[in-house]
Design a protein around this motif. Structure first.
Motif, PDB file in Angstrom:
ATOM      1  N   ALA A 299       0.828  -1.211   0.000  1.00  0.00           N
ATOM      2  CA  ALA A 299       0.000   0.000   0.000  1.00  0.00           C
ATOM      3  C   ALA A 299       0.862   1.262   0.000  1.00  0.00           C
ATOM      4  O   ALA A 299       0.460   2.297  -0.531  1.00  0.00           O
ATOM      5  CB  ALA A 299      -0.933   0.000   1.205  1.00  0.00           C
ATOM      6  N   GLY A 300       2.046   1.176   0.603  1.00  0.00           N
ATOM      7  CA  GLY A 300       2.948   2.326   0.605  1.00  0.00           C
ATOM      8  C   GLY A 300       3.412   2.673  -0.808  1.00  0.00           C
ATOM      9  O   GLY A 300       3.434   3.851  -1.190  1.00  0.00           O
ATOM     10  N   PHE A 301       3.761   1.655  -1.576  1.00  0.00           N
ATOM     11  CA  PHE A 301       4.186   1.921  -2.957  1.00  0.00           C
ATOM     12  C   PHE A 301       3.015   2.465  -3.789  1.00  0.00           C
ATOM     13  O   PHE A 301       3.174   3.361  -4.611  1.00  0.00           O
ATOM     14  CB  PHE A 301       4.744   0.647  -3.593  1.00  0.00           C
ATOM     15  N   GLU A 302       1.817   1.925  -3.523  1.00  0.00           N
ATOM     16  CA  GLU A 302       0.650   2.394  -4.285  1.00  0.00           C
ATOM     17  C   GLU A 302       0.325   3.845  -3.950  1.00  0.00           C
ATOM     18  O   GLU A 302      -0.183   4.575  -4.799  1.00  0.00           O
ATOM     19  CB  GLU A 302      -0.555   1.500  -3.977  1.00  0.00           C
ATOM     20  N   ALA A 303       0.603   4.266  -2.730  1.00  0.00           N
ATOM     21  CA  ALA A 303       0.261   5.623  -2.293  1.00  0.00           C
ATOM     22  C   ALA A 303       1.367   6.636  -2.584  1.00  0.00           C
ATOM     23  O   ALA A 303       1.205   7.822  -2.299  1.00  0.00           O
ATOM     24  CB  ALA A 303      -0.039   5.623  -0.794  1.00  0.00           C
ATOM     25  N   ALA A 304       2.484   6.189  -3.129  1.00  0.00           N
ATOM     26  CA  ALA A 304       3.624   7.088  -3.380  1.00  0.00           C
ATOM     27  C   ALA A 304       3.272   8.141  -4.419  1.00  0.00           C
ATOM     28  O   ALA A 304       2.568   7.857  -5.388  1.00  0.00           O
ATOM     29  CB  ALA A 304       4.825   6.273  -3.852  1.00  0.00           C
ATOM     30  N   TRP A 305       3.791   9.349  -4.214  1.00  0.00           N
ATOM     31  CA  TRP A 305       3.531  10.462  -5.119  1.00  0.00           C
ATOM     32  C   TRP A 305       4.629  10.580  -6.175  1.00  0.00           C
ATOM     33  O   TRP A 305       5.078  11.682  -6.502  1.00  0.00           O
ATOM     34  CB  TRP A 305       3.426  11.764  -4.331  1.00  0.00           C
ATOM     35  N   CYS A 306       5.090   9.470  -6.679  1.00  0.00           N
ATOM     36  CA  CYS A 306       6.087   9.502  -7.750  1.00  0.00           C
ATOM     37  C   CYS A 306       5.363   9.369  -9.085  1.00  0.00           C
ATOM     38  O   CYS A 306       4.140   9.273  -9.143  1.00  0.00           O
ATOM     39  CB  CYS A 306       7.091   8.379  -7.557  1.00  0.00           C
TER      40      CYS A 306
ATOM     41  N   ASP B  89       3.932   7.637 -12.477  1.00  0.00           N
ATOM     42  CA  ASP B  89       3.265   6.341 -12.641  1.00  0.00           C
ATOM     43  C   ASP B  89       4.255   5.249 -13.048  1.00  0.00           C
ATOM     44  O   ASP B  89       4.166   4.117 -12.574  1.00  0.00           O
ATOM     45  CB  ASP B  89       2.165   6.448 -13.695  1.00  0.00           C
ATOM     46  N   ASP B  90       5.189   5.591 -13.938  1.00  0.00           N
ATOM     47  CA  ASP B  90       6.157   4.580 -14.406  1.00  0.00           C
ATOM     48  C   ASP B  90       7.027   4.090 -13.253  1.00  0.00           C
ATOM     49  O   ASP B  90       7.311   2.899 -13.137  1.00  0.00           O
ATOM     50  CB  ASP B  90       7.073   5.163 -15.496  1.00  0.00           C
TER      51      ASP B  90
ATOM     52  N   MET C 171       8.357  -0.003  -9.154  1.00  0.00           N
ATOM     53  CA  MET C 171       8.558  -0.376  -7.742  1.00  0.00           C
ATOM     54  C   MET C 171       7.609  -1.493  -7.337  1.00  0.00           C
ATOM     55  O   MET C 171       7.985  -2.411  -6.599  1.00  0.00           O
ATOM     56  CB  MET C 171       8.358   0.844  -6.831  1.00  0.00           C
ATOM     57  N   LEU C 172       6.365  -1.431  -7.824  1.00  0.00           N
ATOM     58  CA  LEU C 172       5.402  -2.486  -7.485  1.00  0.00           C
ATOM     59  C   LEU C 172       5.829  -3.819  -8.095  1.00  0.00           C
ATOM     60  O   LEU C 172       5.685  -4.874  -7.468  1.00  0.00           O
ATOM     61  CB  LEU C 172       4.001  -2.086  -7.962  1.00  0.00           C
ATOM     62  N   ALA C 173       6.354  -3.761  -9.317  1.00  0.00           N
ATOM     63  CA  ALA C 173       6.829  -5.005  -9.956  1.00  0.00           C
ATOM     64  C   ALA C 173       8.006  -5.583  -9.166  1.00  0.00           C
ATOM     65  O   ALA C 173       8.079  -6.801  -8.938  1.00  0.00           O
ATOM     66  CB  ALA C 173       7.233  -4.721 -11.400  1.00  0.00           C
TER      67      ALA C 173
END
Ligand code: ZN
Length: 350
Positions: free
Chosen positions: A310-317, A319-320, A325-327
């Motif tokens: 959830a932290g990676f999903e909520a990151a303000w970086c 989209d790519d 990071m999620l991968a």
């Protein structure tokens, strides 16, 4: 591998992390000696009763005052990344910085932070962004002026606004910064706020701030679980929560137990991620936030994996970057870093 070690190795973000609080005690002592600033005694493991909080704030002020040179700022940013990688497998961090309380001019400060964070990316592959923090002890007009400063010196790494410090009377009153948040939104800056942190706040303060300040994330937000309507409104918003277990133990004396508000938020389905808030002052690190807090709250490796993701999903970086990071996170989990159970994904708020 024992659970603690697996929790420590899980790849993580930190989205609620105040820059000055990432300073190493040894670096603080060295810079304070150079600047001839006397450091008040502060025991980070002591409870924050009235005296404890005062000592914390005095050391916090001193830690800000010692950062007089751009290379100090870059060093603290880079060392902070190195320490969090070692302590808890940090992969991405958003640092809050309050320019009103630091001795360097805003663009010098920000560019030095970017330098340090770029070292973190080059050496450890850790991504990062900067969130400029409104000083809650200052009037609302100062917050507007701060956003104007951010807009006058746009940097791609500075992605949004948040908050730090305490209000003069200890009340949150986040909505008094409405004009600063509206200005930030008009210019494409993301928005988070410290709300619902202690018993002084009301549960409805959390969804009220989400609505009025048009928040993309919430810092803390714990009181939201104390009222079903407030909780339903927060859940319907889909807004992620940046929670900090050790700060609740130190500041509110909430023990890590299954009825802890963070555990209740997680069980209620809120998209919670974990951070340290003020690591050096609360005697914590990102590894301990997971390894100490989650098992004691009755949460398991599968929960921890969902929280970390959830932290990676909520990151303000970008989209790519988030997708990459999620991968990487999912690959690490498949390789045994987290739960092998399929983890449901939280909805990302855009
Ligand atoms: Zn905070």
């Amino acid at each position: 591998m024992e659970l603690r070690e697996r929790l420590r190795r899980l790849p993580k973000t930190e989205l609620h992390c105040h820059f000055v609080s990432t300073i190493r005690p040894a670096t603080l002592a060295e810079l304070a000696a150079r600047e001839r600033i006397e450091l008040p005694h502060h025991d980070p493991s002591a409870p924050f009763d009235e005296g404890g909080l005062l000592a914390f704030l005095q050391v916090f002020d001193a830690a800000q005052a010692v950062l007089t040179r751009p290379e100090d700022v870059a060093r603290v940013a880079a060392e902070g990344v190195a320490d969090a990688v070692a302590a808890g497998s940090l992969r991405y961090r958003e640092l809050f910085v309050n320019p009103d309380d630091l001795p360097l001019p805003y663009p010098v400060l920000i560019d030095a932070m970017i330098d340090g964070l770029e070292q973190g990316r080059a050496e450890w592959g850790v991504g990062s962004r900067i969130v400029v923090a409104i000083d809650r002890s200052l009037p609302a007009s100062s917050a507007v002026a701060l956003v104007e400063t951010v807009l006058a010196h746009r940097r791609a790494a500075v992605v949004g606004i948040g908050q730090d410090n305490l209000t003069a009377d200890g009340a949150e009153d986040a909505l008094r910064f409405r004009d600063a948040y509206a200005l930030a939104e008009r210019h494409g800056l993301k928005r988070t706020a410290h709300v619902g942190e202690t018993m002084r706040a009301q549960p409805a303060d959390v969804p009220d701030a989400i609505d009025a300040l048009r928040l993309d994330r919430v810092d803390h937000g714990y009181r939201v679980v104390d009222d079903p309507d407030a909780l339903a409104r927060a859940r319907d918003s889909g807004v992620p929560f940046d929670c900090t277990p050790y700060s609740t133990l130190r500041l509110s004396q909430w023990p890590f137990a299954p009825d802890h508000r963070i555990a209740r938020m997680i069980r209620a389905g809120l998209p919670v991620n974990l951070s340290t808030d003020d690591a050096v002052f609360f005697d914590t690190d990102i590894g301990r936030e997971y390894a100490d807090a989650l098992p004691a709250m009755g949460l398991d490796l599968e929960d921890a994996t969902r929280i970390a993701r959830a932290g990676f999903e909520a990151a303000w970086c970008d989209d790519d970057e988030r997708a990459a990071m999620l991968a990487e996170f999912d690959a690490a989990v498949r390789a045994g870093a987290g739960s092998s159970v399929e983890t449901p994904s939280y909805r990302t708020v855009q």
